[in-house]
Design an enzyme around this catalytic site. Structure first.
Site, short mmCIF file in Angstrom:
data_model
loop_
_atom_site.label_atom_id
_atom_site.label_comp_id
_atom_site.label_asym_id
_atom_site.label_seq_id
_atom_site.Cartn_x
_atom_site.Cartn_y
_atom_site.Cartn_z
N LYS A 34 0.86 -1.19 0.00
CA LYS A 34 0.00 0.00 0.00
C LYS A 34 0.89 1.23 0.00
O LYS A 34 1.74 1.40 0.87
CB LYS A 34 -0.89 0.01 1.25
CG LYS A 34 -2.13 0.88 1.09
CD LYS A 34 -3.10 0.27 0.10
CE LYS A 34 -4.50 0.87 0.21
NZ LYS A 34 -5.43 0.26 -0.75
N THR A 38 -3.82 -5.25 0.58
CA THR A 38 -3.18 -3.96 0.82
C THR A 38 -4.04 -3.09 1.73
O THR A 38 -3.53 -2.24 2.47
CB THR A 38 -2.91 -3.22 -0.50
OG1 THR A 38 -4.13 -2.93 -1.17
CG2 THR A 38 -2.01 -4.05 -1.41
N ASP A 39 -5.37 -3.29 1.68
CA ASP A 39 -6.24 -2.55 2.60
C ASP A 39 -5.96 -2.92 4.04
O ASP A 39 -6.02 -2.06 4.94
CB ASP A 39 -7.71 -2.83 2.25
CG ASP A 39 -8.65 -1.93 3.01
OD1 ASP A 39 -9.37 -2.43 3.92
OD2 ASP A 39 -8.69 -0.72 2.74
N PHE A 41 -17.85 23.95 13.48
CA PHE A 41 -18.66 24.30 12.32
C PHE A 41 -20.07 23.77 12.57
O PHE A 41 -20.34 22.58 12.42
CB PHE A 41 -18.08 23.72 11.02
CG PHE A 41 -18.77 24.22 9.78
CD1 PHE A 41 -18.89 25.57 9.53
CD2 PHE A 41 -19.32 23.33 8.86
CE1 PHE A 41 -19.52 26.04 8.39
CE2 PHE A 41 -19.96 23.77 7.72
CZ PHE A 41 -20.06 25.14 7.48
N ARG A 82 -13.31 20.49 16.02
CA ARG A 82 -12.73 19.83 14.85
C ARG A 82 -11.30 20.30 14.63
O ARG A 82 -10.87 21.34 15.15
CB ARG A 82 -13.55 20.14 13.59
CG ARG A 82 -13.52 21.61 13.18
CD ARG A 82 -14.17 21.84 11.84
NE ARG A 82 -14.13 23.25 11.44
CZ ARG A 82 -14.46 23.70 10.23
NH1 ARG A 82 -14.88 22.87 9.30
NH2 ARG A 82 -14.39 25.00 9.96
N GLN A 94 -14.45 30.95 7.05
CA GLN A 94 -14.70 32.32 6.58
C GLN A 94 -14.39 33.35 7.67
O GLN A 94 -13.78 34.39 7.41
CB GLN A 94 -16.16 32.47 6.14
CG GLN A 94 -16.49 31.76 4.83
CD GLN A 94 -16.94 30.33 5.02
OE1 GLN A 94 -16.62 29.68 6.03
NE2 GLN A 94 -17.70 29.80 4.06
N ASN A 103 -9.84 24.17 2.62
CA ASN A 103 -10.09 23.49 3.89
C ASN A 103 -9.54 22.08 3.79
O ASN A 103 -10.10 21.22 3.10
CB ASN A 103 -11.60 23.47 4.18
CG ASN A 103 -11.90 23.13 5.63
OD1 ASN A 103 -11.05 22.58 6.33
ND2 ASN A 103 -13.09 23.46 6.08
N HIS A 137 -9.38 18.84 5.03
CA HIS A 137 -10.21 18.06 5.94
C HIS A 137 -9.42 16.94 6.61
O HIS A 137 -8.62 16.25 5.99
CB HIS A 137 -11.40 17.46 5.20
CG HIS A 137 -12.25 18.48 4.51
ND1 HIS A 137 -12.98 19.42 5.19
CD2 HIS A 137 -12.47 18.71 3.19
CE1 HIS A 137 -13.62 20.18 4.32
NE2 HIS A 137 -13.34 19.77 3.10
#
Length: 274
Positions: free
Chosen positions: A12, A57-58, A151, A168, A212, A238, A240
């Site tokens: 992987k 591979t996962d 958010f 977050r 923002q 952003n 994430h």
């Protein structure tokens, strides 16, 4: 003619991993890109399609995340731990290679960090007869807050699946371009240093209810610090960070191990002017 399979491996590549250690007041970030490669007695899978000796591979990716939950001392020690695990637990695997790249983050305060090595200073000069216009700025200023960001209260429709986030990880790569109101007697280096510092400190010091809101605070801080500037345009993707679900492996994840997604991403842009 009888053919044979030669040297081979599988694995992987580039598992993105961000680990946040919250045990002390000053948080610690480890940002890794981990690649695994396994080799051994794998003739059957190539010649007969027999997958009994193949660890997916996962599964290798999940092993990286699972081991990260327990802790990462150094990338060398982490790589050794992973490689030994694959060889010791998989009868068909005789050789495991783990390659790790670590992106360094520099602390701004206890919960905010600046990533090093990618910052670029930019400038554009336009001369039209007797008129001259100068813009400056920077790109690649990557910032992250491990908390003090939320958010919530956003608009919803029938396609909305995003849950509100009371706490977050907030990360972005700043593209800032500022316009000078005058060009005579300007200390260009000083303006760059002050604007750069103001952007970083505003990101770190603002409790963010949206990117923002953070954008405006950063632009306002840069203009306050540099009277030579008339406006600043900010482009903030952003970046994430999603919690990795470790429950399939019988493990919890108390806001420790994240998947850092590179796309798609929200893009927040705006201009702050005097």
């Amino acid at each position: 003619m009888l053919m044979r399979i030669g040297a081979n491996s599988y694995g992987k590549s580039e598992c993105r991993l961000v680990r946040i250690d919250r045990r002390a007041r000053a948080h610690r970030i480890q940002d890794l890109t981990v690649s695994t490669s396994l080799a051994g007695s794998l003739d059957k899978v190539h010649l007969d399609g027999d997958n009994t000796g193949v660890l997916p591979t996962d599964s290798q990716k999940n092993t990286v995340y699972g081991f990260a939950r327990r802790g990462i001392d150094s990338i060398e020690a982490f790589g050794l731990e992973l490689a030994r695990h694959f060889v010791d637990t998989q009868h068909s695997i005789h050789r495991a290679t783990v390659a790790i790249e670590q992106t360094m983050w520099h602390p701004v305060d206890d919960i905010s960090f600046r990533r090093g090595g990618e910052l670029t200073r930019i400038a554009t000069v336009r001369v039209d007869g007797p008129q001259a216009e100068v813009t400056g700025g920077l790109t690649g200023l990557t910032l992250l807050k491990s908390t003090d960001s939320e958010f919530q209260g956003f608009a919803r429709d029938r396609f909305t699946t995003l849950p509100p986030a009371a706490d977050r990880v907030l990360a972005t790569s700043v593209d800032a371009r500022w316009r000078f109101g005058r060009i005579e007697g300007v200390d260009w280096d000083k303006v760059f240093d002050l604007a750069h510092q103001a952007l970083v400190q505003a990101f770190a010091g603002t409790y963010s209810r949206s990117l923002q809101q953070t954008l405006y605070a950063m632009g306002e801080a840069a203009l306050d610090a540099c009277p030579e500037l008339t406006e600043i345009h900010l482009s903030l993707p952003n970046k994430h960070h999603f919690l990795v679900d470790l429950t399939p492996f019988g493990m919890d994840n108390p806001d420790v191990v994240y998947y850092a997604a590179d796309r798609p991403y929200g893009l927040i842009e705006g201009t702050v002017s005097r």
